[in-house]
Each structure stands twice: as C-alpha cells, then as structure tokens.
Write a protein that holds these residues in place. Structure first.
Motif, PDB file in Angstrom:
ATOM      1  N   SER A  27       6.125  19.972 -22.418  1.00 23.21           N
ATOM      2  CA  SER A  27       5.014  20.906 -22.243  1.00 23.21           C
ATOM      3  C   SER A  27       3.675  20.377 -22.719  1.00 23.21           C
ATOM      4  N   VAL A  28       3.667  19.300 -23.494  1.00 28.14           N
ATOM      5  CA  VAL A  28       2.407  18.776 -24.040  1.00 28.14           C
ATOM      6  C   VAL A  28       2.128  17.362 -23.541  1.00 28.14           C
ATOM      7  N   VAL A  29       3.098  16.466 -23.717  1.00 31.11           N
ATOM      8  CA  VAL A  29       2.866  15.054 -23.387  1.00 31.11           C
ATOM      9  C   VAL A  29       2.772  14.839 -21.882  1.00 31.11           C
ATOM     10  N   THR A  30       3.687  15.455 -21.121  1.00 37.23           N
ATOM     11  CA  THR A  30       3.682  15.255 -19.664  1.00 37.23           C
ATOM     12  C   THR A  30       2.383  15.709 -19.002  1.00 37.23           C
ATOM     13  N   PRO A  31       1.872  16.931 -19.262  1.00 35.34           N
ATOM     14  CA  PRO A  31       0.589  17.313 -18.658  1.00 35.34           C
ATOM     15  C   PRO A  31      -0.562  16.417 -19.085  1.00 35.34           C
ATOM     16  N   MET A  32      -0.475  15.839 -20.291  1.00 35.73           N
ATOM     17  CA  MET A  32      -1.539  14.954 -20.763  1.00 35.73           C
ATOM     18  C   MET A  32      -1.513  13.610 -20.032  1.00 35.73           C
ATOM     19  N   LEU A  33      -0.320  13.109 -19.721  1.00 37.11           N
ATOM     20  CA  LEU A  33      -0.190  11.784 -19.107  1.00 37.11           C
ATOM     21  C   LEU A  33      -0.417  11.791 -17.598  1.00 37.11           C
ATOM     22  N   ASN A  34      -0.173  12.922 -16.948  1.00 39.30           N
ATOM     23  CA  ASN A  34      -0.286  12.972 -15.488  1.00 39.30           C
ATOM     24  C   ASN A  34      -1.633  12.486 -14.948  1.00 39.30           C
ATOM     25  N   PRO A  35      -2.780  12.915 -15.524  1.00 45.26           N
ATOM     26  CA  PRO A  35      -4.067  12.410 -14.993  1.00 45.26           C
ATOM     27  C   PRO A  35      -4.200  10.900 -15.103  1.00 45.26           C
ATOM     28  N   PHE A  36      -3.703  10.321 -16.198  1.00 43.99           N
ATOM     29  CA  PHE A  36      -3.790   8.866 -16.363  1.00 43.99           C
ATOM     30  C   PHE A  36      -2.913   8.152 -15.343  1.00 43.99           C
ATOM     31  N   ILE A  37      -1.729   8.695 -15.089  1.00 45.73           N
ATOM     32  CA  ILE A  37      -0.824   8.077 -14.119  1.00 45.73           C
ATOM     33  C   ILE A  37      -1.450   8.052 -12.736  1.00 45.73           C
ATOM     34  N   TYR A  38      -2.058   9.161 -12.339  1.00 49.43           N
ATOM     35  CA  TYR A  38      -2.620   9.242 -10.988  1.00 49.43           C
ATOM     36  C   TYR A  38      -3.953   8.507 -10.857  1.00 49.43           C
ATOM     37  N   SER A  39      -4.750   8.463 -11.918  1.00 47.93           N
ATOM     38  CA  SER A  39      -6.070   7.841 -11.804  1.00 47.93           C
ATOM     39  C   SER A  39      -6.006   6.326 -11.977  1.00 47.93           C
ATOM     40  N   LEU A  40      -5.230   5.841 -12.937  1.00 47.41           N
ATOM     41  CA  LEU A  40      -5.198   4.414 -13.224  1.00 47.41           C
ATOM     42  C   LEU A  40      -4.525   3.615 -12.124  1.00 47.41           C
ATOM     43  N   ARG A  41      -3.628   4.257 -11.363  1.00 45.31           N
ATOM     44  CA  ARG A  41      -2.907   3.558 -10.295  1.00 45.31           C
ATOM     45  C   ARG A  41      -3.515   3.802  -8.921  1.00 45.31           C
ATOM     46  N   ASN A  42      -4.670   4.467  -8.874  1.00 42.46           N
ATOM     47  CA  ASN A  42      -5.250   4.847  -7.593  1.00 42.46           C
ATOM     48  C   ASN A  42      -6.720   4.447  -7.551  1.00 42.46           C
ATOM     49  N   ASN A  43      -7.055   3.480  -6.698  1.00 46.83           N
ATOM     50  CA  ASN A  43      -8.430   2.991  -6.613  1.00 46.83           C
ATOM     51  C   ASN A  43      -9.387   4.059  -6.096  1.00 46.83           C
ATOM     52  N   ASP A  44      -8.940   4.861  -5.129  1.00 48.31           N
ATOM     53  CA  ASP A  44      -9.794   5.927  -4.604  1.00 48.31           C
ATOM     54  C   ASP A  44     -10.134   6.943  -5.684  1.00 48.31           C
ATOM     55  N   MET A  45      -9.138   7.296  -6.491  1.00 53.71           N
ATOM     56  CA  MET A  45      -9.368   8.252  -7.566  1.00 53.71           C
ATOM     57  C   MET A  45     -10.288   7.671  -8.634  1.00 53.71           C
ATOM     58  N   MET A  46     -10.092   6.409  -8.969  1.00 49.07           N
ATOM     59  CA  MET A  46     -10.957   5.765  -9.959  1.00 49.07           C
ATOM     60  C   MET A  46     -12.394   5.721  -9.467  1.00 49.07           C
ATOM     61  N   GLY A  47     -12.583   5.431  -8.174  1.00 48.12           N
ATOM     62  CA  GLY A  47     -13.922   5.418  -7.605  1.00 48.12           C
ATOM     63  C   GLY A  47     -14.576   6.788  -7.650  1.00 48.12           C
ATOM     64  N   LYS A  67       0.828  -1.204   0.000  1.00 44.64           N
ATOM     65  CA  LYS A  67       0.000   0.000   0.000  1.00 44.64           C
ATOM     66  C   LYS A  67       0.864   1.256   0.000  1.00 44.64           C
ATOM     67  N   ALA A  68       1.947   1.235   0.777  1.00 39.93           N
ATOM     68  CA  ALA A  68       2.844   2.395   0.832  1.00 39.93           C
ATOM     69  C   ALA A  68       3.525   2.619  -0.512  1.00 39.93           C
ATOM     70  N   PHE A  69       3.990   1.517  -1.126  1.00 35.11           N
ATOM     71  CA  PHE A  69       4.649   1.644  -2.427  1.00 35.11           C
ATOM     72  C   PHE A  69       3.662   2.126  -3.500  1.00 35.11           C
ATOM     73  N   SER A  70       2.415   1.670  -3.438  1.00 39.46           N
ATOM     74  CA  SER A  70       1.430   2.060  -4.446  1.00 39.46           C
ATOM     75  C   SER A  70       1.080   3.540  -4.354  1.00 39.46           C
ATOM     76  N   THR A  71       1.031   4.086  -3.131  1.00 41.08           N
ATOM     77  CA  THR A  71       0.724   5.510  -2.992  1.00 41.08           C
ATOM     78  C   THR A  71       1.872   6.385  -3.489  1.00 41.08           C
ATOM     79  N   CYS A  72       3.084   5.852  -3.466  1.00 43.03           N
ATOM     80  CA  CYS A  72       4.249   6.615  -3.933  1.00 43.03           C
ATOM     81  C   CYS A  72       4.550   6.379  -5.411  1.00 43.03           C
ATOM     82  N   GLY A  73       4.045   5.266  -5.951  1.00 40.32           N
ATOM     83  CA  GLY A  73       4.381   4.909  -7.327  1.00 40.32           C
ATOM     84  C   GLY A  73       3.950   5.951  -8.343  1.00 40.32           C
TER      85      GLY A  73
END
Length: 312
Positions: A279-299, A236-242
């Motif tokens: 300036s383009v790809v990184t801001p686009m990928l950030n939401p996917f990184i945080y949402s797909l790896r986070n069950n609370d965010m997906m919920g 759980k700790a590693f997943s919150t930091c991943g």
C-alpha cells in the motif's frame, strides 16, 4: 471472548508498525516522505500526460488513471497512520474503520482491473497493430475504465455489507496500520463462514481473472514479438511492455504477500511488512518505473518542469 452488540462497537485500535514511542518520530518522517513522493510522482505523471498532446493515447490514458488510483490508495491508508502517530493515538472509529476498509477494497480492485486493461491495450497494439486505432477508440477506453470502477465499487459494497452484519468481540486490536479486511474478520465473534467464502470467491474472480488475462495477453504478445523480422521493432515492443510487467510483478507479488500473511497463521510483523510494501512502496515506485523506462514520458516531464520553471 465476550461479544458486543454491533451498535456497541465504538472504535477499533490500529497497532501500527511499532509500539516503541522512540520510533514514532522516525516512522512519521519516513512515511510522510514516502507519501509526498507518491503524490508528487503520480501527480506529475497525470499532469505530463494531460499537457502533452503526443501522450493522448489509450496507453497513457490508462496510465494516468493508474496514477490517480495510486494516489487515492496511498492516501486512504497512510494519512490515518500519520494522524495517529502525530496525535499519539491508535484508535479509529467503527464508522471510520469500515469506511477505510471500503475505500481500500475499491482502489485495490480498481488497480487490479486497470493492470488487466493495460495488458489488453498492449495486446491489441502489438498483436493487431493495423486495427489498434479502430479497436482502442475513445468510447471503448472510457467504457473499460467505468466498468473497472463499477466492479470495484460493487465488490467493496458486497464485502462492506457483510462486515456490517457481524458482531465483534471486546478485543478490537488490529495488528495493522489500516483496517485490512481479513484482519477485521478475525476480530468478529459471529460466524464469518459466508464472509470468508465470498472473500475467496471474489478474489478468484476479480483477482485471478485479471491475472489470468494478463498472463494470456503476454503469451500472445511474446509470440508476436518473436515473429518480428526487425530487431529494432522487437526491442521497442519489449520496452513498451517492460514497465507494465514490472508494475504487474510488484503489484501481485506484494498483494499476494498481504493476503497470504493475513489469512494464514503468519506473524503480525510479516503481515505489516507485506502491507507496507503493497500500500505504500508500490504506489511510490510506479511513477519511477513508468517514467525512467519511457523516453516519451521523460520528455513530457522535462517539458512540464521547464514550463513550470519559466512561470516562476
């Protein structure tokens, strides 16, 4: 090259990604799609966090600010490029160029500081869990955001004022799709030694400082995680930091590419590719990184989408 007076500089010319006219409609479609994905994804993150009371915690408060910064950063660079492609022009006014340069530096530095603040939040949560709610109170969270924004504005003002003191040559072509600081300095005919020294100094302080803190925080975090008796707690700790580590790697990897390609004698194409990633790809990928790896965010996102669907 012959220098012009500061007041005589009417406009710069952004060469963009390609000078081939046949490529312009394709580039417009690609970058418009990427920009809409960036805005939609980050806006959904902000709305999901604000609408779900379970996500009213420091970690998600900082994440919503990061999403806001990504929207602003992408808008600062991409919108002008799309307008230029649509109007078949490469020009940007002197005032517009300096304004864009200022906003790019503000949001770039702000995101850098936010990543360090988020690392501190994870450090306190994992290394001092019993004191987390006491340390990461509302006042401190707000202060950290305001301090990050203040330092970002101060940094941009300093560089902006130094650029205002420069005179520029008759060749005002910028091999980028936005007014990037290092590329603008290359067009100056006056001495840029002070600008360069201040640039490197502020990069080491406001760039190297947060990066050093992130590395230090994660050394402490990994040390604490390895001491946990429960494998479930470790996972759980590693997943919150991943997610945060993925964003950090993407941000610093692409930003270093931008500055090394801009300040060194790399090809213009390499510099543009690095800038697109940053300036383009990184801001686009950030939401996917945080949402797909986070069950609370997906919920929270599912609740938000279902609520919006029921209203329609």
């Amino acid at each position: 090259m012959e220098a012009e007076n500061l007041t005589g500089v009417a406009e710069f010319f952004l060469l963009g990604l390609s000078e081939n006219p046949e490529m312009q409609p394709l580039l417009f479609g690609i970058f418009l799609t990427m920009y809409l994905i960036t805005v939609t994804g980050n806006l959904l993150i902000i709305l999901a966090i604000s609408s779900d009371t379970h996500l009213h915690t420091p970690m998600y408060f900082f994440l919503s600010n990061l999403s806001f910064t990504d929207i602003c950063f992408s808008s600062t660079t991409v919108i002008k490029m799309l307008v230029n492609i649509q109007t078949h022009t490469k020009s940007i006014s002197y005032t517009g160029c300096l304004t864009q340069l200022w906003f790019v530096m503000v949001f770039q530095c702000w995101e850098n500081c936010l990543l360090a603040v988020m690392a501190y939040d994870r450090y306190v949560a994992i290394c001092h869990p019993l004191r987390y709610t006491v340390i990461m109170n509302i006042q401190l969270c707000g202060l950290l955001i305001l301090l990050s924004l203040f330092l970002s504005i101060l940094n941009a003002l300093l560089h902006g004022l130094l650029v205002l003191c420069l005179s520029f040559c008759t060749d005002l072509e910028i091999p980028q799709f936005f007014c990037e600081h290092a590329q603008v300095l290359k067009l100056a005919c006056s001495d840029i030694l002070l600008n360069t020294v201040i640039l490197y100094f502020m990069m080491s302080v406001l760039g190297g400082g947060p990066l050093f803190w992130i590395i230090y925080s994660y050394i402490k975090i990994v040390s604490s995680i390895l001491k946990m008796p429960s494998k479930h707690g470790m996972y759980k700790a590693f997943s919150t930091c991943g997610s945060h580590l993925s964003v950090v790697a993407l941000f610093y990897g692409t930003s270093f590419g931008v500055y090394f390609s801009s300040l060194a004698s790399f090809s213009a194409r390499n510099s543009v590719v690095a800038s697109v990633m940053y300036s383009v790809v990184t801001p686009m990928l950030n939401p996917f990184i945080y949402s797909l790896r986070n069950n609370d965010m997906m919920g929270a996102l599912r609740k938000l989408i279902s609520r919006a669907s029921s209203l329609t």
